[in-house]
Design a protein around this motif. Structure first.
Motif, PDB file in Angstrom:
ATOM      1  N   ARG A 155       0.846  -1.213   0.000  1.00 53.63           N
ATOM      2  CA  ARG A 155       0.000   0.000   0.000  1.00 53.63           C
ATOM      3  C   ARG A 155       0.866   1.241   0.000  1.00 53.63           C
ATOM      4  O   ARG A 155       1.976   1.274   0.534  1.00 53.63           O
ATOM      5  N   ALA A 209       0.483   4.933   1.515  1.00 51.17           N
ATOM      6  CA  ALA A 209      -0.402   5.473   2.561  1.00 51.17           C
ATOM      7  C   ALA A 209      -0.001   6.897   2.944  1.00 51.17           C
ATOM      8  O   ALA A 209       0.482   7.140   4.049  1.00 51.17           O
ATOM      9  N   PRO A 210      -0.186   7.870   2.025  1.00 55.03           N
ATOM     10  CA  PRO A 210       0.260   9.229   2.336  1.00 55.03           C
ATOM     11  C   PRO A 210      -0.650   9.946   3.339  1.00 55.03           C
ATOM     12  O   PRO A 210      -1.834   9.621   3.448  1.00 55.03           O
ATOM     13  N   THR A 211      -0.065  10.872   4.069  1.00 53.02           N
ATOM     14  CA  THR A 211      -0.818  11.783   4.933  1.00 53.02           C
ATOM     15  C   THR A 211      -0.879  13.120   4.193  1.00 53.02           C
ATOM     16  O   THR A 211       0.131  13.826   4.133  1.00 53.02           O
ATOM     17  N   HIS A 236       7.302  11.418  -1.243  1.00 54.40           N
ATOM     18  CA  HIS A 236       6.074  10.628  -1.374  1.00 54.40           C
ATOM     19  C   HIS A 236       6.118   9.795  -2.654  1.00 54.40           C
ATOM     20  O   HIS A 236       5.673   8.652  -2.676  1.00 54.40           O
ATOM     21  N   GLU A 243      -4.259   8.669   4.667  1.00 56.89           N
ATOM     22  CA  GLU A 243      -4.160   8.730   6.130  1.00 56.89           C
ATOM     23  C   GLU A 243      -4.512  10.150   6.571  1.00 56.89           C
ATOM     24  O   GLU A 243      -3.638  10.980   6.848  1.00 56.89           O
ATOM     25  N   TYR A 285      -2.209   7.663  14.813  1.00 60.36           N
ATOM     26  CA  TYR A 285      -1.558   7.069  13.640  1.00 60.36           C
ATOM     27  C   TYR A 285      -1.244   5.596  13.905  1.00 60.36           C
ATOM     28  O   TYR A 285      -1.531   4.721  13.082  1.00 60.36           O
ATOM     29  N   VAL A 291      -3.003   2.657  11.611  1.00 60.16           N
ATOM     30  CA  VAL A 291      -2.180   1.994  10.604  1.00 60.16           C
ATOM     31  C   VAL A 291      -2.208   0.463  10.801  1.00 60.16           C
ATOM     32  O   VAL A 291      -2.279  -0.301   9.834  1.00 60.16           O
ATOM     33  N   ARG A 323       7.892   1.332   3.530  1.00 59.96           N
ATOM     34  CA  ARG A 323       7.810   2.666   4.139  1.00 59.96           C
ATOM     35  C   ARG A 323       9.222   3.193   4.363  1.00 59.96           C
ATOM     36  O   ARG A 323      10.197   2.430   4.345  1.00 59.96           O
ATOM     37  N   LEU A 349      10.412   5.542   9.760  1.00 60.65           N
ATOM     38  CA  LEU A 349       9.339   4.884  10.520  1.00 60.65           C
ATOM     39  C   LEU A 349       9.784   3.549  11.122  1.00 60.65           C
ATOM     40  O   LEU A 349       8.965   2.793  11.645  1.00 60.65           O
TER      41      LEU A 349
HETATM   42  N1  GLU Z   1       1.150   8.206   6.431  1.00 60.87           N
HETATM   43  C1  GLU Z   1       2.552   8.068   6.671  1.00 60.87           C
HETATM   44  C2  GLU Z   1       3.313   9.174   5.960  1.00 60.87           C
HETATM   45  O1  GLU Z   1       2.787   9.818   5.059  1.00 60.87           O
HETATM   46  C3  GLU Z   1       3.118   6.727   6.244  1.00 60.87           C
HETATM   47  C4  GLU Z   1       2.348   5.600   6.812  1.00 60.87           C
HETATM   48  C5  GLU Z   1       3.016   4.257   6.926  1.00 60.87           C
HETATM   49  O2  GLU Z   1       3.835   3.835   6.115  1.00 60.87           O
HETATM   50  O3  GLU Z   1       2.656   3.589   7.834  1.00 60.87           O
HETATM   51  O4  GLU Z   1       4.444   9.392   6.323  1.00 60.87           O
END
Ligand code: GLU
Length: 290
Positions: free
Chosen positions: A8, A10-12, A21, A44, A195, A199, A213, A217
């Motif tokens: 996936r 999953a951008p914020t 991104h 997200e 978050y 997630v 990711r 993270l």
């Molecule tokens: N939403 C997070 C971001 O934009 C990443 C989420 C993830 O990989 O768990 O940095």
């Protein structure tokens, strides 16, 4: 080769998407393609800063401009509060949640008293101030409507699940020590999920088998592994990729508006040129020069 692999992006969307991104999106797509699986898109947007519809719209425009496509339905976290509430209830039922009435200033002061430096990627780890408040004081403060959030008691988590393993495709087998990352916040009044909780619940709901990711993270993944353990959710394979950096080696971030996809588009770059620059950056140790 795993069948039905799912990755996936999953951008914020708390601002315009930037080239970092794009790297994350391409990694998710690449791994899905290599495994012959699906790559999903999850927005997200629970964070209040990510609720401005202009950023989601711009994100879709940027992705379409680059010709990036995702499989299946788009998931929006703001439509999933019931699922997060159910997970919270489960944790509450296990006696793992406690209300915390500290504000940021209190936490900073308590951390300073303990002489601990802030954690490199997670900031000030919660020192447990509200964990042992007398039950009658907790009741009184809740009834009085004192501002609070809900934290997870990682000592009890560790009592239940021990120190489980997880696997990173690039760094090998890792051991999660739940108490090392503090009692993180899982919900607030204005934000009925954090978050970390969202997630973990969503990766399971979407059947994600491979989480790609950024390496920023990596520590958060330990927290996610602990939550998966107590919620009884499967643990995906993880792939933490390197981040893009500028000429001085500084990590590219949202504040670098000049590297937003929108600004590159407006400056006349074609999608092909942006993709070529990204490929060049990857061959150049992640240094982005466009
Ligand atoms: N939403 C997070 C971001 O934009 C990443 C989420 C993830 O990989 O768990 O940095």
């Amino acid at each position: 080769m795993p069948r039905n692999a799912v990755t996936r992006f999953a951008p914020t969307p708390s601002g315009p998407l930037h080239v970092g991104h794009l790297l994350a999106a391409l990694e998710a797509r690449r791994v899905a393609d290599e495994l012959g699986g699906a790559c999903l898109l999850r927005i997200e947007d629970i964070d209040l800063r990510a609720r401005d519809p202009q950023w989601v719209e711009l994100m879709h425009e940027d992705l379409a401009w680059l010709g990036l496509h995702f499989d299946g339905e788009v998931m929006y976290q703001t439509r999933r509060f019931d699922a997060y509430a159910a997970a919270l209830e489960k944790l509450r039922g296990l006696g793992l949640l406690y209300p915390c009435f500290c504000n940021r200033g209190d936490i900073r002061a308590h951390v300073a008293e303990s002489g601990r430096a802030p954690h490199a990627t997670l900031g000030y780890l919660y020192p447990g101030t509200c964990k042992h408040l007398p039950p009658d004081e907790v009741q009184r403060r809740l009834q009085a409507g004192d501002a609070h959030c809900w934290r997870i008691d990682m000592e009890r988590v560790q009592d239940i699940i021990g120190c489980p393993e997880w696997h990173d495709a690039y760094r090998g087998t890792q051991r999660c020590v739940p108490t090392e990352y503090g009692d993180v916040v899982l919900a607030r009044k204005e934000l009925p999920s954090s978050y970390h909780l969202a997630v973990v619940v969503d990766d399971a709901a979407q059947g994600v088998t491979h989480v790609t990711r950024g390496e920023d993270l990596f520590d958060a993944t330990h927290i996610h592994r602990a939550l998966q353990g107590v919620l009884g959710l499967p643990t995906p394979e993880y792939m933490h990729h390197a981040l893009l950096r500028d000429n001085e080696g500084k990590r590219l971030a949202k504040r670098d508006g000049a590297r937003s996809l929108q600004s590159l588009r407006q400056a006349g770059y074609s999608p092909r040129q942006v993709m070529d620059s990204l490929r060049a950056a990857l061959q150049n140790g992640g240094i982005w020069v466009c």
